[in-house]
Design an enzyme around this catalytic site. Structure first.
Site, mmCIF file in Angstrom:
data_model
loop_
_atom_site.group_PDB
_atom_site.id
_atom_site.type_symbol
_atom_site.label_atom_id
_atom_site.label_comp_id
_atom_site.label_asym_id
_atom_site.label_seq_id
_atom_site.Cartn_x
_atom_site.Cartn_y
_atom_site.Cartn_z
ATOM 1 N N LYS B 96 0.871 -1.169 0.000
ATOM 2 C CA LYS B 96 0.000 0.000 0.000
ATOM 3 C C LYS B 96 0.912 1.223 0.000
ATOM 4 O O LYS B 96 1.590 1.493 1.000
ATOM 5 C CB LYS B 96 -0.903 -0.001 1.239
ATOM 6 C CG LYS B 96 -1.623 1.330 1.465
ATOM 7 C CD LYS B 96 -2.567 1.277 2.652
ATOM 8 C CE LYS B 96 -2.970 2.668 3.113
ATOM 9 N NZ LYS B 96 -3.993 2.666 4.169
ATOM 10 N N GLY B 157 -8.648 7.990 9.863
ATOM 11 C CA GLY B 157 -8.996 7.946 11.278
ATOM 12 C C GLY B 157 -10.071 8.926 11.704
ATOM 13 O O GLY B 157 -10.417 8.995 12.884
ATOM 14 N N ALA B 183 -9.770 4.579 4.187
ATOM 15 C CA ALA B 183 -9.648 5.712 5.112
ATOM 16 C C ALA B 183 -10.941 6.507 5.297
ATOM 17 O O ALA B 183 -11.656 6.786 4.344
ATOM 18 C CB ALA B 183 -8.556 6.680 4.703
ATOM 19 N N GLY B 184 -11.197 6.842 6.564
ATOM 20 C CA GLY B 184 -12.313 7.715 6.895
ATOM 21 C C GLY B 184 -13.619 7.008 7.211
ATOM 22 O O GLY B 184 -14.582 7.648 7.637
ATOM 23 N N ASN B 205 -9.688 0.490 9.519
ATOM 24 C CA ASN B 205 -8.928 0.105 10.697
ATOM 25 C C ASN B 205 -9.579 0.670 11.950
ATOM 26 O O ASN B 205 -10.195 -0.059 12.734
ATOM 27 C CB ASN B 205 -7.473 0.581 10.565
ATOM 28 C CG ASN B 205 -6.577 0.095 11.688
ATOM 29 O OD1 ASN B 205 -7.018 -0.366 12.727
ATOM 30 N ND2 ASN B 205 -5.285 0.189 11.498
ATOM 31 N N SER B 206 -9.526 2.013 12.099
ATOM 32 C CA SER B 206 -10.033 2.629 13.331
ATOM 33 C C SER B 206 -11.493 2.286 13.616
ATOM 34 O O SER B 206 -11.864 2.106 14.773
ATOM 35 C CB SER B 206 -9.920 4.150 13.238
ATOM 36 O OG SER B 206 -8.632 4.526 12.879
#
Lengths: 66, 254
Positions: B96, B157, B183-184, B205-206
């Site tokens: 990535k 995040g 992301a986001g 992830n988050s």
């Protein structure tokens, strides 16, 4: 001999190869990747790659990330 | 099936491995997500603190396809160096490409991302660049030979979800390689929405790691990916301004 690992100076004795260095650092069992003087060293070559005075090492590993 | 390079995956959910506070919870969350691709980062080992917690060591990494990131890189050269270090583990050939151009927004540097991708493709990597939601950049990355495009839904995040569905749609429609929204993402709604727009996958992830119950959220995200994908394939109805009765308008009792 004097070497630099991850930006810090170290004095290390009685080692010949990267494998010896990792063992002495207690990293023998860990999955680590070694760069010697900006050259990535193949993991299978740790036992044959000689460590010399003033060498600079980066020792990295995988950590959690996104 | 999600196809990246020569590999195919049942799961369209890619999971990050950062920010977990408990190794057991992380393993259970990965199981609940049914993800087959895990991302991680490459960092200096603290040789004086060998007991430092590293949850990756408790995972059986051979069960997954590994997608190391180049997080921490601010230039193409730094990204290439990190990618090569990761590949030297002998455990992965995907990367990535993540080259951050702004510390506050963590938005990617488009020029360095392009340069790093070009170099890593020459080096034989399977290249998945993290990008902004710019369709022109996405097409340029595809032209280089990138194996997937990973546009951000919103800042890393932030959990703000999909802020510009139109731009994501442009990328989805105007590229032929897989588009993985990265992301986001904050909630299963965001995931289902991305998949309904036609994304080939979602990387998060988050949203799982920081959920009150990461394992349950991982399960929810798996279902959201599947629901969104099925909805996309099924084809949604047109939006109309006024009501259209679902029950027959004839045969009414008088």
């Amino acid at each position: 001999m004097n070497i630099t690992i991850n930006g810090n100076d170290h004095t290390i004795e009685q080692i010949e190869t990267i494998e010896d260095m990792l063992t002495q650092l207690g990293l023998g069992e860990k999955l680590v990747i070694v760069e010697q003087n900006r050259q990535i060293i193949d993991r299978t070559a740790y036992g044959q790659t000689v460590v010399r005075d003033n060498d600079t090492f980066e020792i990295v590993h995988f950590v959690g990330g996104g | 099936m999600l196809k990246i390079g020569e590999k195919t995956f049942e799961s369209r959910l890619l999971l990050g491995t950062g920010k977990y506070t408990d190794a057991t919870v992380q393993q259970e969350a990965i199981d609940a997500s049914a993800s087959q691709i895990l991302t991680f980062a490459v960092r200096r080992l603290d040789i004086f603190d060998k007991q430092q917690a590293n949850f990756l060591e408790s995972l059986d990494l051979t069960k997954y396809d590994l997608l190391p990131n180049t997080a921490g890189a601010k230039t193409a050269e730094e990204a290439v160096r990190l990618a090569k270090l990761a590949r030297a583990s002998g455990m992965c050939d995907m990367v990535k490409v993540e080259v951050i151009g702004c510390d506050k927004t963590l938005l990617p540097d488009p020029i360095e991302t392009l340069r790093a991708s070009e170099e890593l493709l020459k080096e034989g990597f399977i290249v998945l660049p993290y990008t902004s939601d710019d369709v022109v950049l996405a097409r340029r990355l595809e032209e280089l030979g990138c194996h997937a495009i990973m546009p951000a839904a919103s800042p890393i995040g932030s959990g703000q979800g999909i802020l510009n569905p139109l731009h994501l749609q442009f990328i989805i429609e105007q590229t032929t390689v897989p588009v993985i929204v990265d992301a986001g993402i904050g909630s299963p709604t965001d995931v289902a929405y991305a998949m309904e727009l036609g994304a080939d996958g979602v990387l998060l992830n988050s949203a799982v790691a920081h959920a009150k119950d990461p394992v349950k959220m991982a399960h929810a995200m798996r279902l959201a990916v599947e629901a969104g994908r099925l909805g996309y394939e099924a084809g949604r109805i047109e939006k109309k301004q006024y009501a259209v009765a679902s029950s027959p308008t004839s045969g009414l009792i008088r």
